[in-house]
Design a protein around this motif. Structure first.
Motif, PDB file in Angstrom:
ATOM      1  N   ASN A   1       0.849  -1.197   0.000  1.00 49.66           N
ATOM      2  CA  ASN A   1       0.000   0.000   0.000  1.00 49.66           C
ATOM      3  C   ASN A   1       0.885   1.247   0.000  1.00 49.66           C
ATOM      4  OD1 ASN A   1      -1.442   2.291   1.561  1.00 49.66           O
ATOM      5  ND2 ASN A   1      -3.121   0.928   0.980  1.00 49.66           N
TER       6      ASN A   1
ATOM      7  N   ASN B   1      -6.053  -7.709   6.688  1.00 52.41           N
ATOM      8  CA  ASN B   1      -5.309  -6.847   5.773  1.00 52.41           C
ATOM      9  C   ASN B   1      -3.855  -6.810   6.252  1.00 52.41           C
ATOM     10  OD1 ASN B   1      -4.022  -4.531   4.638  1.00 52.41           O
ATOM     11  ND2 ASN B   1      -6.020  -3.648   4.159  1.00 52.41           N
TER      12      ASN B   1
ATOM     13  N   ASP C   1      -1.031  -5.514   5.064  1.00 54.39           N
ATOM     14  CA  ASP C   1      -0.338  -4.231   5.046  1.00 54.39           C
ATOM     15  C   ASP C   1      -0.722  -3.379   6.243  1.00 54.39           C
ATOM     16  OD1 ASP C   1       1.050  -4.861   2.778  1.00 54.39           O
ATOM     17  OD2 ASP C   1       0.014  -3.454   1.462  1.00 54.39           O
TER      18      ASP C   1
END
Length: 250
Positions: free
Chosen positions: A60, A120, A122
């Motif tokens: 990201n 998630n 990241d």
């Protein structure tokens, strides 16, 4: 301060004594803090290289930029982070302890993201690296390693949140929802209101982070207790672990 002393060691009345000729404050490159203070058993350079590898793995772009603003571009922060403890007495209370703890929590979170594919990765590992950054201001540097006025008044959770949000403000177009998710993970990482978190975890990544943080803190506390006493007997009640603890038989 570290003091450089020049003198002669002599014997007087059967006892050794030091005849001091000159005393001055030592320069930073003239001593090794490990000779005088409790330090991590792991190489700071090696641990930081591992942390940088995790930073480089974040895909990201906004989270990557945030991590680099703190852990790469902010040289004063990096220096403080590498040498700081993670606590005054409870766990990782030694130089390099904050880095060691943050890296360990990051490793745990990376493993969690492999086991639970709805997490998630990241977001989770980024917040693992960021969750305790406020401790560089909550605690003073060694050899004092004590709570600062800011640490006593505000605490590392809120300090860390403010530090991270300040960095986010300097990243163009950083998504508001992502900023709130990062902030929430930091504010809730102690898991419970009675443990100092202003918020209880409300998203999966915040729950995972609080569990990893608690696991590493408790297992390090146990490790330090076991290393302090070379015995296979019961060690007595530990108020942090809330149990009478004992070394495993084999």
């Amino acid at each position: 301060d570290y003091i450089d002393v020049v003198g002669d060691v002599t014997s007087f009345a059967g006892a050794m004594q030091l005849n001091i000729k000159r005393v001055r404050k030592a320069a930073e490159d003239e001593y090794d803090p490990a000779d005088y203070l409790p330090v991590s058993e792991n190489s700071t350079d090696d641990m930081y290289s591992q942390l940088r590898a995790f930073i480089d793995s974040v895909e990201n772009t906004y989270l990557s930029a945030l991590l680099k603003k703190l852990f790469v571009e902010d040289e004063a922060f990096v220096k403080a982070f590498e040498g700081h403890s993670a606590a005054k007495t409870v766990h990782h209370g030694f130089m390099g302890g904050l880095l060691e703890h943050s890296l360990s929590v990051t490793r745990l979170c990376a493993k969690m993201s492999e086991n639970y594919d709805f997490l998630n990765r990241d977001l989770l590992i980024s917040c693992a690296m960021l969750h305790d950054v406020g401790k560089v201001r909550e605690l003073s540097e060694f050899p004092r390693n004590d709570y600062t006025d800011e640490g006593n008044f505000i605490g590392h959770i809120v300090i860390g949140y403010e530090m991270v949000i300040e960095k986010i403000r300097h990243i163009p177009d950083f998504p508001e929802i992502l900023a709130n998710e990062v902030g929430h993970c930091i504010l809730s990482h102690h898991g419970e209101l009675e443990y100092g978190s202003p918020k209880k975890p409300a998203i999966a990544e915040a729950i995972a982070l609080s569990m990893a943080d608690n696991m590493d803190a408790k297992l390090e506390t146990l490790r330090e207790c076991l290393e302090a006493k070379d015995t296979n007997d019961w060690l007595g009640f530990n108020r942090w672990l809330e149990s009478n603890i004992r070394r495993t038989s084999c």
